[in-house]
Enzyme design. Structure first.
Site, PDB file in Angstrom:
ATOM      1  N   THR A 155       0.966  -1.411  -0.005  1.00  0.00           N
ATOM      2  CA  THR A 155       0.001   0.103   0.103  1.00  0.00           C
ATOM      3  C   THR A 155       0.656   1.192  -0.051  1.00  0.00           C
ATOM      4  O   THR A 155       2.084   1.214   0.706  1.00  0.00           O
ATOM      5  CB  THR A 155      -0.772   0.069   1.328  1.00  0.00           C
ATOM      6  OG1 THR A 155      -1.680  -0.870   1.287  1.00  0.00           O
ATOM      7  CG2 THR A 155      -1.609   1.454   1.454  1.00  0.00           C
ATOM      8  N   ARG A 183     -12.658  -9.030  -1.053  1.00  0.00           N
ATOM      9  CA  ARG A 183     -11.844  -8.743  -0.088  1.00  0.00           C
ATOM     10  C   ARG A 183     -11.775  -7.336   0.329  1.00  0.00           C
ATOM     11  O   ARG A 183     -11.366  -6.634  -0.811  1.00  0.00           O
ATOM     12  CB  ARG A 183     -10.732  -9.602   0.202  1.00  0.00           C
ATOM     13  CG  ARG A 183      -9.852  -9.465   1.290  1.00  0.00           C
ATOM     14  CD  ARG A 183      -8.766  -8.263   1.228  1.00  0.00           C
ATOM     15  NE  ARG A 183      -7.924  -8.203   2.223  1.00  0.00           N
ATOM     16  CZ  ARG A 183      -6.662  -7.212   2.234  1.00  0.00           C
ATOM     17  NH1 ARG A 183      -6.732  -6.342   1.278  1.00  0.00           N
ATOM     18  NH2 ARG A 183      -5.934  -7.227   3.165  1.00  0.00           N
ATOM     19  N   GLY A 185      -9.713  -4.556   2.556  1.00  0.00           N
ATOM     20  CA  GLY A 185      -8.449  -4.373   3.322  1.00  0.00           C
ATOM     21  C   GLY A 185      -8.681  -3.471   4.374  1.00  0.00           C
ATOM     22  O   GLY A 185      -9.884  -2.910   4.771  1.00  0.00           O
ATOM     23  N   ASP A 186      -7.576  -2.886   5.009  1.00  0.00           N
ATOM     24  CA  ASP A 186      -7.432  -2.049   6.042  1.00  0.00           C
ATOM     25  C   ASP A 186      -7.675  -0.453   5.593  1.00  0.00           C
ATOM     26  O   ASP A 186      -8.034   0.566   6.418  1.00  0.00           O
ATOM     27  CB  ASP A 186      -6.508  -2.191   7.273  1.00  0.00           C
ATOM     28  CG  ASP A 186      -5.143  -2.186   6.235  1.00  0.00           C
ATOM     29  OD1 ASP A 186      -5.170  -2.762   5.257  1.00  0.00           O
ATOM     30  OD2 ASP A 186      -4.102  -1.477   6.780  1.00  0.00           O
ATOM     31  N   THR A 205       0.639   0.040   6.617  1.00  0.00           N
ATOM     32  CA  THR A 205       0.968  -0.821   5.498  1.00  0.00           C
ATOM     33  C   THR A 205       1.359  -2.274   5.965  1.00  0.00           C
ATOM     34  O   THR A 205       2.119  -2.453   7.103  1.00  0.00           O
ATOM     35  CB  THR A 205       2.172  -0.358   4.570  1.00  0.00           C
ATOM     36  OG1 THR A 205       2.351  -1.261   3.516  1.00  0.00           O
ATOM     37  CG2 THR A 205       3.246   0.006   5.355  1.00  0.00           C
ATOM     38  N   GLY A 206       0.795  -3.323   5.188  1.00  0.00           N
ATOM     39  CA  GLY A 206       1.267  -4.578   5.826  1.00  0.00           C
ATOM     40  C   GLY A 206      -0.393  -5.539   5.648  1.00  0.00           C
ATOM     41  O   GLY A 206      -1.033  -5.136   4.813  1.00  0.00           O
ATOM     42  N   GLY A 208      -3.540  -6.678   5.866  1.00  0.00           N
ATOM     43  CA  GLY A 208      -4.618  -5.629   6.398  1.00  0.00           C
ATOM     44  C   GLY A 208      -5.419  -6.146   7.422  1.00  0.00           C
ATOM     45  O   GLY A 208      -6.125  -5.496   8.389  1.00  0.00           O
TER      46      GLY A 208
END
Ligand code: ASP
Length: 288
Positions: A155, A183, A185-186, A205-206, A208
């Protein structure tokens, strides 16, 4: 001068630095934090080597599904979009915030709104991402057992402070390579992957799901609002994430004094400010 900090994702893969520098320059020309955050993220979304907009990774079916959010910390307003196909989803997120009574739009309805607002649709991402997807599929690395590998995340995000002490945050992403269609994400969820208030701006970032389960950006922001230095707040929150799951994860934060925090777990993470690279503190490796 508007202070703009950007990151290019925590995959551990070295990022094209001109892309991050261009984004800082694009944002810094704006006097208002919200304009600066949008301009900086648009620049990152246009870059073919960053996982957002044109350079976005693809889902398991080889399709583009993008998430983005923008947060106006000073006014306590937020806009997010999920599962959309536009070159610049951050601008749609801002339109959701400013031109609709909603805060989060997803899927078909979000796509229709973006078209009605005149945004450029984007059904394919860069040729490199389509080739990468085919390589990963052929190597059997798109199954759910491979989900969340460090090199599959990336991200982009920005935190901004303007001269009127307004803080903003924005994130944009193709998500995690090989995610299931549908899906979310965060990144588009307030407090999970993106957050700003009158006292703190934080982006993550990572993988989510870890940020969604912990509301990681909100946690770091609360610590800063309570007086903790942004660096300590990021390190404490990334440590907490690591106690849960040792996957790739990074947090970038800014407070109204212009103090910066950046900490991560994983191989490497490119974070840049106007003076050049910011040494994000690594708290350990990611275990894929
Ligand atoms: N956090 C993003 C997501 O899970 C991925 C990333 O940071 O690269 O959608």
């Amino acid at each position: 001068m508007t202070l703009v900090l950007v990151h290019g994702g925590v995959s551990g893969v070295d990022k094209a630095m001109p892309g991050l520098q261009d984004a800082i320059r694009a944002g810094a020309t704006q006097s208002n934090a919200l304009d600066a955050a949008e301009e900086a993220v648009r620049s990152l979304e246009d870059h073919p080597e960053l996982n957002a907009g044109y350079g976005a990774v693809l889902n398991r079916a080889g399709e583009v599904e993008l998430d983005a959010a923008i947060v106006d910390g000073a006014r306590g307003r937020w806009g997010g979009v999920a599962n959309v196909r536009f070159r610049n989803p951050v601008s749609l997120a801002r339109m959701v915030m400013e031109r609709t009574p909603h805060v989060l739009l997803a899927g078909t309805g979000a796509q229709e709104a973006g078209v009605a607002f005149g945004l450029e649709e984007m059904n394919e991402s860069s040729p490199e991402q389509h080739e990468r997807w085919a390589r990963e599929r052929d190597a059997g690395r798109l199954g759910l057992e491979s989900y969340g590998r460090s090199e599959h995340v990336d991200t982009v995000g920005v935190v901004v402070l303007d001269e009127a002490s307004r803080l903003c945050a924005a994130s944009s992403t193709g998500g995690v390579l090989g995610k299931l269609p549908g899906r979310v994400g965060d990144s588009p969820i307030l407090g999970a992957g993106t957050y700003a208030s009158s006292g703190a701006a934080v982006v993550g970032t990572g993988v989510g799901e870890l940020f969604l389960e912990t509301l990681a950006c909100l946690r770091a922001a609360r610590l800063i609002e309570e007086g903790l230095d942004p660096q300590a707040a990021c390190e404490r929150t990334v440590s907490l994430l690591g106690e849960r799951q040792q996957v790739a994860a990074g947090l970038l934060a800014l407070d109204t004094g212009g103090r910066v925090g950046a900490a991560f777990r994983g191989g490497s993470w490119s974070v840049w400010g106007p003076e050049g690279p910011i040494g994000a503190v690594c708290l350990g490796p990611a275990r894929d």
